[in-house]
Design a protein around this motif. Structure first.
Motif, short mmCIF file in Angstrom:
data_model
loop_
_atom_site.label_atom_id
_atom_site.label_comp_id
_atom_site.label_asym_id
_atom_site.label_seq_id
_atom_site.Cartn_x
_atom_site.Cartn_y
_atom_site.Cartn_z
N SER A 64 47.87 -15.44 -45.22
CA SER A 64 48.37 -14.36 -46.07
C SER A 64 47.51 -14.30 -47.33
N HIS A 120 58.71 -14.46 -39.11
CA HIS A 120 57.27 -14.58 -38.91
C HIS A 120 56.59 -13.23 -38.75
N SER A 121 57.28 -12.16 -39.10
CA SER A 121 56.73 -10.83 -38.77
C SER A 121 56.18 -10.07 -39.96
N ARG A 122 54.86 -9.87 -39.96
CA ARG A 122 54.24 -9.05 -41.00
C ARG A 122 54.54 -7.56 -40.73
N PHE A 164 51.76 -14.03 -42.42
CA PHE A 164 53.11 -13.47 -42.26
C PHE A 164 53.34 -12.38 -43.31
N HIS A 165 52.29 -11.93 -43.96
CA HIS A 165 52.43 -11.12 -45.15
C HIS A 165 52.61 -9.63 -44.84
N ARG A 217 57.89 -6.86 -42.40
CA ARG A 217 57.79 -6.78 -43.86
C ARG A 217 57.19 -5.45 -44.30
N SER A 242 44.64 -15.22 -40.37
CA SER A 242 45.91 -15.93 -40.27
C SER A 242 46.45 -16.37 -41.63
N ARG A 297 57.71 -20.33 -30.53
CA ARG A 297 58.76 -20.68 -31.50
C ARG A 297 59.86 -21.49 -30.82
#
Lengths: 309, 181
Positions: free
Chosen positions: A112, A167-169, A133-134, A172, A110, A228
């Motif tokens: 990053s 909030h989306s890895r 979130f990375h 990204r 959890s 959320r």
């Protein structure tokens, strides 16, 4: 050809050549899963550890199958049943595992940066299965593989990513990868869920979903994390579904036959309707391709003479 | 492109063709016809040669023999020691190899390790009746107890030399040459 690093920590900074190498290699590994005997001896005797600090069905099973189909020995550690519950640190956990001569450690965490932290301190190859979130590099690779498989190419196409981008890895990693391969990326969601400055990553921002998906070649829906709502990021699930959900009517308005994707797990009726998910999406193909892509990544990371570690 | 010296031309286009024609006849002779035959070309050197043999067999015997291609990258024994991994090519065996007489086809046999890998790979696809091996060039220096059943040209070489097969299907001038490294 080889990958430039001993680890796969993220898509950011990866050259288009490297991404192409992984996708090309994955195409041949996909065949292995179609055979009667779904096994090749490529990683025979290698030890692969799945170290998952967060829950996962899809990703963990996918990595486990990928390793086993390459004949590696795969161990799954889910921290809820490990000494992490007694307070053992991340580094201690990883070093103890490496002391048992692991070759590849796959980490989901959890925080990053956790995989990078380990990669710098371990000799094993570290694969990031999602950190905070990375990034979630193997998800982006399987998404790109699926798009390339269905549309024939990645450069010059338009991909719309819709949902909780903040909030989306997955978002990204996909933005880094798709832009590196020459695709145009659009992101769309409620303003509370679009991170400021995301245009600098090369994505065009939309707050109106119909505009965002109009003329797109691929639409990627992200899961709405219902927690959320409690944080006040969106007023209600029904309003979210109406404004940002992909249903049949909205899909028809895209104006061409776009492929519909979702990394899973999906909230049926929220970000995507059951009709679209079951009849017009490539979601299950993504899952199938995930095993092939992960096999390719493990294959490419595992070779090499010991002398040059 | 090479920093190797000396070059000797071993086979030119007509010689390659004559050798392949003879190999096709030998395959039919040893197998008493084309019944249950299946040709599998090893990526990448053997793929085109396998197709050529199939065409010659069709011309001689009037039978269309199935042809497949096999990539052995995942079965190599040197994946741990190479600086970089080779990119696997396509494996396409669309016919059932069970009870078939398989002829593996490659351009050059050298240490024999590629053939060892090919045998392991084929066995994962099923149980053939028998497996034979056809090569265009046998350059010696076997490191495993493996031999070819059908040989286009026996070519004694030194370990320092390099044998290169160029085929028209790849857009090259057709020839077999030796380089000195």
């Amino acid at each position: 050809m080889a990958l430039s690093s001993k680890d796969l920590l993220g898509i950011k900074g990866m050259a288009a050549d490297e991404i192409k190498l992984i996708l090309d290699t994955a195409a041949t590994f996909k065949d292995v899963s179609e055979r009667d005997i779904k096994k090749v001896p490529t990683l025979r005797g290698k030890t692969v550890i799945n170290l998952f600090y967060e829950a996962s069905t899809r990703t963990r099973t996918s990595f486990e199958l990928a390793g086993k189909r390459l004949s590696a020995d795969v161990i799954n550690i889910s921290t809820s049943t490990s000494s992490v519950t007694k307070g053992e640190t991340l580094l201690d956990t990883a070093q103890n595992i490496e002391a048992m001569k692991s070759d590849i450690i796959i980490v989901r965490h959890s925080c990053s940066g956790a995989p990078e932290y380990l990669a710098k301190r371990l000799k094993s190859s570290v694969i990031n299965a999602g950190d905070g979130f990375h990034e979630h590099p193997t998800q982006a690779l399987l998404d790109m593989f699926t798009i390339r498989e269905k549309l024939g190419r990645l450069d010059g196409i338009t991909v719309a990513i819709v949902g909780d981008i903040l909030h989306s890895r997955v978002a990204r990693s996909n933005i880094y990868g798709l832009t590196a391969m020459g695709a145009a990326v659009r992101v769309c969601g409620p303003p509370t869920m679009i991170p400021p400055g995301i245009e600098k990553m090369g994505a065009k921002v939309f707050f109106d979903m119909d505009e965002a998906v109009k003329g797109a070649d691929a639409v990627m829906m992200l899961r709405l994390q219902l927690e959320r709502q409690a944080a006040g990021l969106f007023p209600g699930v029904r309003e979210y579904a109406r404004l940002f959900g992909l249903n049949r009517a909205r899909l028809d308005r895209v104006g061409k036959s776009a492929i519909v994707m979702h990394p899973g797990p999906m909230n049926r009726g929220v970000e995507i309707s059951s009709d679209v998910a079951d009849n017009s999406s490539v979601i299950l193909d993504q899952v199938t391709n995930g095993v092939a892509v992960r096999m390719a990544v493990m294959f490419l990371l595992s070779g090499g003479s010991k002398a040059e570690a | 492109m090479t920093n190797s010296k000396q070059k000797a031309l071993i086979l030119d286009k007509p010689s390659i063709d004559r050798a392949m024609t003879r190999v096709a006849h030998e395959i039919l002779e040893k197998n008493k016809g084309a019944k249950d035959l299946g040709l599998i070309g090893i990526q990448r050197g053997g793929v085109h040669l396998a197709k050529r043999l199939a065409e010659k067999i069709k011309a001689i015997e009037g039978v269309e023999v199935p042809v497949g291609s096999l990539d052995i990258t995942m079965y190599r024994d040197d994946l741990d020691t190479r600086k970089s991994q080779p990119v696997p090519q396509a494996t396409d065996i669309s016919f059932d190899i069970k009870e078939k007489a398989i002829v593996l086809v490659d351009d050059v046999i050298f240490t024999g390790r590629t053939i060892r890998a090919a045998l392991n790979s084929i066995m994962d696809y099923g149980r053939p009746k028998r497996i034979q091996l056809a090569v265009l060039v046998d350059r010696g220096h076997r490191e495993l107890p493996i031999r070819a059943d059908f040989v286009g040209k026996n070519l004694p070489t030194s370990a320092r030399e390099k044998v290169e097969v160029s085929l028209a299907e790849d857009g090259l001038e057709e020839k077999v040459v030796i380089f000195e490294e």
